[in-house]
Enzyme design. Structure first.
Site, mmCIF file in Angstrom:
data_model
loop_
_atom_site.group_PDB
_atom_site.id
_atom_site.type_symbol
_atom_site.label_atom_id
_atom_site.label_comp_id
_atom_site.label_asym_id
_atom_site.label_seq_id
_atom_site.Cartn_x
_atom_site.Cartn_y
_atom_site.Cartn_z
ATOM 1 N N GLU A 174 -0.677 5.258 13.424
ATOM 2 C CA GLU A 174 -0.373 6.482 12.699
ATOM 3 C C GLU A 174 -0.481 7.707 13.603
ATOM 4 O O GLU A 174 0.341 8.627 13.520
ATOM 5 C CB GLU A 174 -1.329 6.609 11.518
ATOM 6 C CG GLU A 174 -1.039 7.767 10.614
ATOM 7 C CD GLU A 174 -1.863 7.721 9.348
ATOM 8 O OE1 GLU A 174 -1.501 8.447 8.399
ATOM 9 O OE2 GLU A 174 -2.863 6.979 9.296
ATOM 10 N N CYS B 81 0.803 -1.224 0.000
ATOM 11 C CA CYS B 81 0.000 0.000 0.000
ATOM 12 C C CYS B 81 0.831 1.267 0.000
ATOM 13 O O CYS B 81 0.271 2.371 -0.059
ATOM 14 C CB CYS B 81 -0.958 -0.004 1.182
ATOM 15 S SG CYS B 81 -2.128 -1.375 1.125
ATOM 16 N N PHE C 233 1.279 -3.464 4.036
ATOM 17 C CA PHE C 233 1.548 -4.831 4.467
ATOM 18 C C PHE C 233 2.995 -5.178 4.140
ATOM 19 O O PHE C 233 3.503 -4.847 3.081
ATOM 20 C CB PHE C 233 0.620 -5.809 3.745
ATOM 21 C CG PHE C 233 -0.775 -5.868 4.300
ATOM 22 C CD1 PHE C 233 -1.185 -5.031 5.330
ATOM 23 C CD2 PHE C 233 -1.687 -6.777 3.795
ATOM 24 C CE1 PHE C 233 -2.463 -5.094 5.835
ATOM 25 C CE2 PHE C 233 -2.977 -6.849 4.292
ATOM 26 C CZ PHE C 233 -3.383 -6.018 5.305
ATOM 27 N N HIS D 123 -9.883 2.573 -0.247
ATOM 28 C CA HIS D 123 -8.452 2.242 -0.213
ATOM 29 C C HIS D 123 -8.106 1.431 -1.454
ATOM 30 O O HIS D 123 -8.414 0.246 -1.549
ATOM 31 C CB HIS D 123 -8.162 1.436 1.050
ATOM 32 C CG HIS D 123 -6.705 1.182 1.303
ATOM 33 N ND1 HIS D 123 -5.710 1.579 0.431
ATOM 34 C CD2 HIS D 123 -6.071 0.570 2.336
ATOM 35 C CE1 HIS D 123 -4.534 1.209 0.918
ATOM 36 N NE2 HIS D 123 -4.728 0.604 2.068
ATOM 37 N N LYS E 158 -9.420 8.496 2.286
ATOM 38 C CA LYS E 158 -9.984 7.148 2.126
ATOM 39 C C LYS E 158 -11.414 7.083 2.650
ATOM 40 O O LYS E 158 -12.168 6.186 2.284
ATOM 41 C CB LYS E 158 -9.116 6.118 2.857
ATOM 42 C CG LYS E 158 -7.737 5.893 2.234
ATOM 43 C CD LYS E 158 -6.986 4.795 2.963
ATOM 44 C CE LYS E 158 -5.603 4.563 2.374
ATOM 45 N NZ LYS E 158 -4.666 5.646 2.688
ATOM 46 N N HIS F 239 -2.584 8.199 6.203
ATOM 47 C CA HIS F 239 -2.922 6.913 5.577
ATOM 48 C C HIS F 239 -4.364 6.578 5.940
ATOM 49 O O HIS F 239 -5.150 6.177 5.082
ATOM 50 C CB HIS F 239 -1.963 5.829 6.061
ATOM 51 C CG HIS F 239 -2.174 4.508 5.404
ATOM 52 N ND1 HIS F 239 -1.904 4.289 4.077
ATOM 53 C CD2 HIS F 239 -2.660 3.333 5.891
ATOM 54 C CE1 HIS F 239 -2.192 3.025 3.762
ATOM 55 N NE2 HIS F 239 -2.662 2.430 4.841
#
Length: 422
Positions: A320, A169, A405, A346, A341, A309
């Site tokens: 975050e 991502c 990830f 996403h 998002k 994010h």
């Protein structure tokens, strides 16, 4: 190290509208583009919502041969790259093709084409021994992610370095960072860089269902993506693409180009810890932020906006928040933070590039996009997340971050042309 690259062209294909203008209008209105999946029957799945692009490749001028050859991710990428090149004023020729590089980020490559062709050759999964002759002749192009970069390079007539970045991502962020590095090293004069992903397919939905990473709020798709909200229960899968024309700032000024923003710093770290797990202290993301700020020669309190994010998973949102506090110190409580998002879902590897587009436009217009659907903040997420409504504010320097990830953590600093530390 002075790290200043100009963004002179932007192209976006995102949920909620076609083109950069429609994308920005959606974000500043606070509307959401999340809905029940329409690409296939989602009823067997736990999560049945997504953010789909209303993208018509034929209306965008793709030929029947191109439609036969290209996966949807490639189509989205090429369309965005063409828009960016036209927007930059460099689309009329005059560039030496050898001076143009292409970098494409993607997390899952040609997922839709691969799944469709497997379903075809296996008769919907009923045959173990498959007959490859039923597949399209370009199946190998779906299998290798380099086909995405090749398609974009052909579309923009680039004969310089062509590459793919696939870091989950953070792929979009990392692809732009890589392209800036090529320009700094002198590998060409112009870079066409961005990211694309079209992952809304049964195999992707099933994978995220298995680890319960996506939302189960199927009865209310418009409000399903809820970053930083107490009631959030996972992210909403999306798709899309964003591409940019990048060039050294002095070159852009010399030709009188419009400069949306400059890229001043980029850094990436890995936690070397867990495929999906994140340490609660946010150390690795904080280190990437600090390194990007150092490269940009900016202080924490120079940052006017943080594009988060903000995926809408409890683990990521808290990680975050901790990273922003750790890296920005007391300024973390004063700077606006938001997640787009909440409106466009996403789109995995593409989202980092789409978020860079949002940051450049925030600098251009001095407007901060909101976090939609934020009704009741998680007590552990105690920053200013700009709930529901866009905010007009001077926005000279922006920080955007990504988490992927595999433990990838990336940060980029963008600034208005000529902006200096205050």
């Amino acid at each position: 190290m002075d790290y200043c690259v100009a963004i002179t062209g932007i192209g976006v294909r995102a949920p909620g509208g076609i083109g950069t203008n429609a994308f920005w209008e959606l974000l500043t209105s606070g509307r959401t583009a999340t809905r029940t999946i329409s690409f296939f029957d989602p009823s067997p799945f736990r999560s049945r919502v997504a953010a789909e692009c209303d993208f018509d490749a034929r209306a965008e001028g793709f030929t029947p041969k191109e439609l036969r050859r290209m996966d949807r991710a490639a189509q989205l990428g090429v369309a965005a790259a063409r828009e960016a090149l036209a927007d930059s004023g460099l689309g009329g020729g005059g560039l030496d093709p050898a001076d143009v590089s292409v970098t494409v980020g993607s997390a899952v490559g040609c997922t839709m084409g691969l799944e469709q062709e497997y379903s075809t050759v296996s008769d919907g999964g009923r045959q173990w021994l498959v007959d490859h002759t039923y597949a399209v002749p370009h199946l190998y192009g779906h299998f290798v992610p380099s086909s995405l970069a090749a398609e974009v390079a052909w579309a923009v007539a680039a004969e310089g370095p062509v590459s793919v970045v696939s870091t989950g991502c953070t792929s979009g962020l990392d692809a732009i960072g890589h392209a800036c590095g090529l320009l700094r090293e002198g590998a060409g004069k112009v870079a066409v860089a961005g990211a694309t992903d079209a992952p809304i397919s049964p195999i992707t939905v099933a994978c995220f269902d298995a680890i319960k990473a996506t939302t189960a709020r199927n009865d209310d798709p418009e409000h399903a993506s809820r970053p930083f909200d107490r009631s959030r229960d996972g992210f909403v899968l999306g798709e899309g693409s964003a591409f940019f024309v990048l060039e050294p700032l002095e070159d852009a000024r010399r030709r009188g180009a419009h400069v949306y923003a400059t890229i001043r710093g980029f850094a990436s770290r890995s936690n070397a810890y867990h495929m999906t797990g994140l340490r609660p202290d946010g150390r690795e993301m904080a280190e990437a932020i600090t390194a990007a700020l150092g490269q940009a020669r900016l202080r924490p309190d120079d940052i006017d906006y943080v594009n988060a994010h903000g995926s809408g998973t409890r683990q990521n949102d808290r990680h975050e928040t901790a990273a922003v506090k750790r890296s920005l110190g007391a300024h973390a409580f004063d700077v606006p933070v938001s997640s787009i998002k909440s409106m466009i879902g996403h789109s995995l590897g593409a989202i980092g590039a789409i978020e860079i587009a949002a940051c450049a436009l925030a600098i251009e217009h001095d407007v901060i996009p909101p976090t939609a659907n934020l009704e009741e903040p998680d007590p552990d997420c105690d920053l200013d997340y700009v709930p529901k409504t866009a905010r007009e504010q001077r926005t000279d320097a922006v920080l955007t971050v990504g988490s992927g990830f595999g433990g990838f953590q990336s940060a980029m600093v963008l600034a208005a042309p000529g902006a200096a530390a205050r």
